[in-house]
Design a protein around this motif. Structure first.
Motif, PDB file in Angstrom:
ATOM      1  N   MET A 386       0.828  -1.201   0.000  1.00 19.29           N
ATOM      2  CA  MET A 386       0.000   0.000   0.000  1.00 19.29           C
ATOM      3  C   MET A 386       0.863   1.253   0.000  1.00 19.29           C
ATOM      4  O   MET A 386       0.556   2.228  -0.686  1.00 19.29           O
ATOM      5  N   ALA A 389       2.074   1.796  -3.380  1.00 17.26           N
ATOM      6  CA  ALA A 389       1.000   2.287  -4.237  1.00 17.26           C
ATOM      7  C   ALA A 389       0.800   3.776  -4.017  1.00 17.26           C
ATOM      8  O   ALA A 389       0.630   4.545  -4.961  1.00 17.26           O
ATOM      9  N   THR A 520      -7.016   2.593  -9.989  1.00 15.30           N
ATOM     10  CA  THR A 520      -6.807   1.167  -9.722  1.00 15.30           C
ATOM     11  C   THR A 520      -5.976   0.976  -8.469  1.00 15.30           C
ATOM     12  O   THR A 520      -6.286   0.143  -7.613  1.00 15.30           O
ATOM     13  N   LEU A 521      -4.918   1.775  -8.348  1.00 16.46           N
ATOM     14  CA  LEU A 521      -4.067   1.649  -7.169  1.00 16.46           C
ATOM     15  C   LEU A 521      -4.870   1.913  -5.901  1.00 16.46           C
ATOM     16  O   LEU A 521      -4.768   1.184  -4.920  1.00 16.46           O
ATOM     17  N   SER A 524      -7.268  -0.918  -5.002  1.00 25.89           N
ATOM     18  CA  SER A 524      -6.614  -2.074  -4.387  1.00 25.89           C
ATOM     19  C   SER A 524      -6.171  -1.753  -2.971  1.00 25.89           C
ATOM     20  O   SER A 524      -6.202  -2.613  -2.092  1.00 25.89           O
ATOM     21  N   GLN A 525      -5.807  -0.491  -2.731  1.00 18.36           N
ATOM     22  CA  GLN A 525      -5.463  -0.108  -1.368  1.00 18.36           C
ATOM     23  C   GLN A 525      -6.658  -0.303  -0.437  1.00 18.36           C
ATOM     24  O   GLN A 525      -6.506  -0.798   0.678  1.00 18.36           O
ATOM     25  N   GLY A 527      -9.067  -2.316  -0.822  1.00 16.85           N
ATOM     26  CA  GLY A 527      -9.265  -3.747  -0.629  1.00 16.85           C
ATOM     27  C   GLY A 527      -8.348  -4.296   0.447  1.00 16.85           C
ATOM     28  O   GLY A 527      -8.769  -5.021   1.350  1.00 16.85           O
ATOM     29  N   ILE A 528      -7.073  -3.936   0.361  1.00 16.93           N
ATOM     30  CA  ILE A 528      -6.115  -4.410   1.359  1.00 16.93           C
ATOM     31  C   ILE A 528      -6.501  -3.923   2.745  1.00 16.93           C
ATOM     32  O   ILE A 528      -6.448  -4.670   3.725  1.00 16.93           O
ATOM     33  N   GLY A 840     -13.501  -0.981  -4.041  1.00 22.73           N
ATOM     34  CA  GLY A 840     -12.421  -1.484  -3.195  1.00 22.73           C
ATOM     35  C   GLY A 840     -12.936  -2.409  -2.115  1.00 22.73           C
ATOM     36  O   GLY A 840     -12.374  -3.470  -1.846  1.00 22.73           O
ATOM     37  N   ILE A 843     -13.820  -5.817  -3.581  1.00 17.54           N
ATOM     38  CA  ILE A 843     -12.629  -6.651  -3.799  1.00 17.54           C
ATOM     39  C   ILE A 843     -12.101  -7.158  -2.465  1.00 17.54           C
ATOM     40  O   ILE A 843     -11.753  -8.332  -2.310  1.00 17.54           O
ATOM     41  N   GLY A 844     -12.040  -6.237  -1.498  1.00 19.83           N
ATOM     42  CA  GLY A 844     -11.510  -6.592  -0.183  1.00 19.83           C
ATOM     43  C   GLY A 844     -12.316  -7.695   0.468  1.00 19.83           C
ATOM     44  O   GLY A 844     -11.766  -8.601   1.086  1.00 19.83           O
ATOM     45  N   ALA A 847     -11.402 -11.036  -1.054  1.00 21.06           N
ATOM     46  CA  ALA A 847     -10.068 -11.447  -0.614  1.00 21.06           C
ATOM     47  C   ALA A 847     -10.083 -11.849   0.851  1.00 21.06           C
ATOM     48  O   ALA A 847      -9.493 -12.851   1.242  1.00 21.06           O
TER      49      ALA A 847
END
Lengths: 903, 114
Positions: A386, A389, A520-521, A524-525, A527-528, A840, A843-844, A847
């Motif tokens: 992260m 990113a 996109t970055l 994904s952040q 999501g994490i 996000g 997605i998270g 995951a």
């Protein structure tokens, strides 16, 4: 002769030569081959071979020179379209000079933008520092082998007894000798116990940890003393003269590191022992606190009994592995009832499910912690991702802002290689800065981790940043630099430079592309961040569940300490018991003390004796012998600990002296062995040393003796006076602060006997907390990582949305000019923010659901797919996202349409 | 592809193959096979040329205008498959430049060693 044959050979290989050369010089080449053949042919066989070699070598070299190398040069030409084909050495020298210049420029450029540099460097430092610190821990605890030679073949042997609960028993004496005699896959086997002993003599009395070992323990570990000699088989037989080995620390600390210690006698628990050797520094088996080793002196011919209190360590024979050894020992254990019927009855086997398990020593020591540690490492890895990113985002913004500068440069002759070099120089400088800060943070972090870490993790005390961790940090830094140095350049060549050189152009195709990358970055952040939040939420709930467990006693406001009497001063057990009773009486008289009690074994901190106990007055009228947890306590103990009484009464002073002394049992025991009846008045007795029958005088509620997470087992409390121990733990309940209670205890104890050391003073709460340490450790780390992820995610969202607002200012200006209200514009921006956040979160969620299976082993009282936790995590994340979008939204509403539309 | 504007200096250092080929045609035009033999002999086989390597190098040198095809000299018009090559002015300049470079290197070494 054979010219035509040669020509055919030539034609066969000629297609391997480059086409152009063949076209221009094909005939000449064929002629050359023919002439060479003619020449060589005159030299006989050797000539033929030489010819063949000559041709083959030439073909190979030709392929390399004309096909492989031009390909490499083509790649190079792509980077440098303006230069000629070969890189002469002058060019190479120039390259070095330009790189240095780039670095200087990079540093200057970075210092001109302190906000950007500081943000990027600190973000990196956070990620790199966390990773380095956690890697140090994981490296020491998991990746380094134990400090014994070939520690991979060291194993622990234990006996699970599933029929009696979840614990594992140690070896019995009979079992140990049986394995030693009959096992072929165990090269060596040793047993030991870990008492603590009293050192007296020239100096102040001191309690130290010790280990009573069989001589085979040292041979199994393959560790030899640095001074004197080790414990041999001759020392380990009954009746052998008492000897002892010292630890290096103890030798230096108490005996001045004097080599003349060998052969001298020291007093251990009042009995003299000859010091025969000193062990190497850093040798602490089985515990960090072990400072003395003395032989067990077991009798191999003694009658086997069903009493298991030896820990065992063995070394596997060459070529054997854990499952092989386990299988062999299991088949040996199956013969116990047949070969040792006095100790192991068939009925006992059935009821207990007596089994044997073999584990490598590392697995045993680290256990659950290994999974926790890997999870933590994965977590900080995610945080680093992260951080990278975020920094990549920052770079993208910067690249966007420098579009024109880049276009100008390209027009003036810079090629792709130059641009890349510039970008890499900046990212390298930043990465180095962030890396150095990160290592600094890591130093602090490791200190904190060591303080928080649960006891029993191997080598945890040797923590420090080592070269490997720094190397990993450097590697991570380098990769990170490469990553976000090149991300901004990740697009097709910008052929149309004029578009960039034009004034006032804000949105270009590459700009849109960059914005997509940034979004996109950020997604994904998010999501994490969700994964981390959900994980720490689950652990938090586990922790709370653990905290809410009914221990069966009240640990608050209870101080514990261990008292040891000198065996030489107190001739027999009765004298020692009288001392302990006097201590209790004098403490009871103090106002500051609410209540006081004595016990041999503290709850949770000490194990019960799981020994044979005979019970009678059964419902069917018979007797039975069972392996039951035995503890030894006295009057006042149960009240002090706040144990709940279900039936009958607590132990009283009189119970200690009766002909049929009183005993207390737990509910589980009463229900199992006297079901449907009152246990009061039933009798039971321990099966060793000719103990008298005891009468049950009270039934207490179950106590979690063995640990918070383990189910309570049936337990009996016998009077401590039965135990004939010279050490007793005193428990004191008081509202006063710890130091006040401690000084009261010291005063009273030393008034009665000044030579009694008072050791291991801890509050009961501390003991309970230590038991949960592992969970708390993991949970704290995960929560910290989640917090960092949340922060980074918020910053990321803010950046993307803020930038988008800047880009869309003209559009917003138009809307405002056409009559849109501020609130609508705000809503539009917030809507964009929410869109990002929701993607996000989606997605998270996926995951997190997949990964959390991994966490199952650490959870307690909560499922890894618990919906409440996930819901809360989503809400928190969404709120943070909204907050992050708030400022840009406000800014959007305040856009001045005139200013925005100005081109 | 004209390389007039490529400086001779950019061609340095010459590869051993190119250097030896230039040496071989220093005294006058030669045909390919003869160049090959000359180079292999003079370098004791270390620069082992074969048809591919030889003509590949010749092609490159022709591109760089160090070498050009030429008519066979008087009295050697034996085999029609023989093509003759001669050094160009540029080739001569390159050879001289490389020799100068080697000379200065050798001088430096001699200075320090002796």
């Amino acid at each position: 002769m054979g010219g035509r044959a040669v020509l055919m050979v030539y034609r066969a290989v000629s297609w391997l030569y480059p086409a152009r050369v063949r076209r221009s010089h094909g005939e000449e080449m064929a002629a050359a081959v023919e002439w060479e053949w003619q020449r060589r042919g005159e030299q006989g066989v050797r000539g033929v071979v030489a010819f063949a070699v000559w041709l083959v070598v030439d073909v190979a070299r030709s392929i390399v020179t004309h096909r492989l190398m031009p390909a490499a040069q083509r790649v190079r030409r792509w980077w440098r379209p303006h230069t000629s084909e070969r890189m002469s050495y002058r060019r190479r020298r120039e390259l070095v000079q330009t790189t240095l210049r780039d670095l200087r420029h990079a540093v200057r450029a970075l210092s001109r933008k302190p906000a950007f540099t500081a943000t990027a460097a600190l973000t990196l430092a956070l990620g790199i520092g966390a990773n380095t610190a956690v890697f140090s821990v994981v490296d020491r605890v998991l990746l380094r082998p134990l400090p014994y030679p070939e520690s991979g073949s060291l194993v622990r042997v234990a006996h699970p007894v599933p029929g009696y609960g979840s614990g594992e028993w140690g070896l019995s004496q009979g079992g140990y000798f049986y394995f030693k005699r009959h096992s072929r896959l165990l090269g060596d086997l040793g047993v030991y116990t870990s008492p603590s002993v009293l050192l007296t003599g020239d100096e102040r009395a001191e309690r130290v940890g010790a280990a009573a070992i069989s001589a085979s323990v040292l041979s199994t570990l393959q560790v030899a003393p640095v001074l004197g000699r080790g414990i041999t088989a001759d020392d380990d037989v009954p009746g052998a003269p008492p000897v002892v080995l010292l630890s290096h620390d103890l030798w230096v600390r108490r005996f001045g590191g004097d080599e003349a210690i060998i052969g001298r006698t020291i007093l251990m628990s009042g009995r003299p022992r000859e010091v025969i050797g000193v062990m190497p520094p850093g040798f602490h088996f089985p515990r960090q606190s072990t400072a003395l080793w003395f032989p067990l002196r077991l009798n191999p011919n003694a009658r086997p009994v069903n009493s298991h209190y030896f820990s065992a360590v063995g070394r596997m024979a060459d070529g054997a592995d854990v499952s092989d050894v386990g299988g062999e020992l299991r088949s040996l254990v199956a013969r116990f009832p047949q070969d040792m019927p006095t100790a192991y009855s068939a009925q006992f086997f059935d009821e207990s499910g007596f089994d044997v398990v073999v584990r490598t020593v590392l697995d045993d020591a680290v256990g659950n912690a290994s999974r926790a540690l890997w999870i933590v490492l994965g977590t900080v890895g995610l945080v680093l991702l992260m951080a990278c990113a975020n920094v990549a985002n920052l770079f993208l913004v910067r690249a966007e802002g420098r579009r024109r500068e880049v276009a100008l440069r390209t027009a003036l002759g810079a090629d792709r290689m130059d641009l890349l070099r510039h970008s890499l120089a900046e990212s390298a400088a930043l990465a180095v800065l962030g890396g150095m800060l990160g290592v600094g943070l890591a130093y602090l972090g490791v200190d904190a981790l060591t303080a928080m870490a649960p006891e029993g993790l191997p080598r945890i005390h040797e923590l420090g940043i080592d070269l490997r961790a720094v190397g990993v940090a450097a590697l991570v830094t380098g990769v990170a630099a490469l990553f976000f140095g090149t991300v901004p350049l990740l697009q097709r060549g910008e052929r149309d430079l004029t578009e960039h050189l034009k004034e006032g152009t804000r949105t270009t195709t590459s700009g849109k592309q960059r914005q997509r990358i940034r979004s996109t970055l950020v997604v994904s952040q998010i999501g994490i961040a969700l994964v981390l939040l959900a994980g720490s939420g689950l652990l938090l709930r586990s922790f709370l569940s653990l905290q809410a467990i009914d221990l069966g006693f009240e640990p608050q406001n209870v101080l514990t300490a261990r008292l040891t009497v000198l065996p030489t001063k107190y001739e027999d057990a009765a004298a020692a018991n009288r001392f302990f009773q006097s201590v209790q009486a004098s403490l009871e008289s103090r106002e500051i003390v609410s209540s006081v009690g004595m016990t041999l074994q503290l709850e949770i901190a000490d194990r019960a004796y799981d020994n044979a106990t005979q019970l009678t007055d059964r419902p069917d009228g018979g007797e039975t012998m069972q392996i039951i947890d035995q503890k030894f306590a006295g009057p006042g103990y149960f009240e002090t600990m706040g144990v709940r009484l279900l039936e009958g009464r607590y132990m009283e002073r009189a119970d200690l002296e009766e002909e049929v002394p009183g005993a207390i049992v737990t509910r589980a025991l009463a229900e199992r062995y006297w079901p449907g009846e009152s246990a009061i008045g039933k009798r039971l007795r321990p099966m060793f040393r000719q103990f008298p029958w005891h009468r049950v005088v009270g039934v207490i509620d179950d106590v979690r003796t063995e640990g918070i997470q383990l189910e309570p087992k049936p337990t009996v409390y016998f009077p401590y006076t039965d135990s004939r121990s010279t050490t007793m733990a005193v428990v004191v309940r008081s509202e006063a602060p710890l130091s006040a209670i401690l000084s009261t205890v010291q005063r009273e104890v030393w008034a009665l006997d000044p030579d009694v050391p008072i050791a291991e003073v801890q509050s009961m709460e501390r003991i309970v907390a230590d038991d949960m340490a592992r969970t708390v450790f993991t949970m704290s780390l995960l929560s910290l990582a989640a917090a960092m992820a949340l922060l980074l995610g918020a910053v990321g969202i803010y950046g993307v949305v803020s930038y988008s607002v800047t880009q869309r200012a003209p559009e917003i200006g138009i809307r405002l000019a056409l009559g849109a209200r501020g609130g609508q514009v705000r809503a539009m921006v917030l809507g964009q923010t929410m869109r990002l956040a929701l993607i996000g979160i989606g997605i998270g969620l996926v995951a997190a659901l997949a990964l959390n299976r991994v966490m199952n082993a650490l959870l307690f009282g909560v499922q890894s797919t618990d919906p409440t936790t996930f819901a809360v995590a989503c809400v928190i994340l969404a709120s943070v996202a909204m907050l992050a979008g708030f400022l840009p939204a406000r800014r959007a509403a305040r856009v001045d349409p005139l200013e925005a539309l100005r081109v | 592809m004209s390389h007039h504007d490529t400086e001779i200096a950019d061609l340095l250092p010459l590869t051993p193959v190119v250097f030896h080929i230039l040496l071989a045609v220093l005294d006058g035009p030669r045909h390919g096979y003869s160049i090959m033999q000359q180079v292999n002999r003079r370098s004791d086989g270390r620069v082992g040329l074969g048809p591919g390597t030889l003509y590949g190098a010749i092609q490159r040198m022709e591109d760089a205008e160090l070498l050009h095809k030429t008519a066979p000299p008087e009295g050697e018009a034996s085999d029609p498959r023989r093509r003759y090559y001669a050094m160009t002015a540029r080739g001569r300049a390159a050879l001289l430049a490389e020799t100068g470079r080697l000379e200065s290197l050798v001088a430096t070494v001699r200075q320090k060693v002796i």
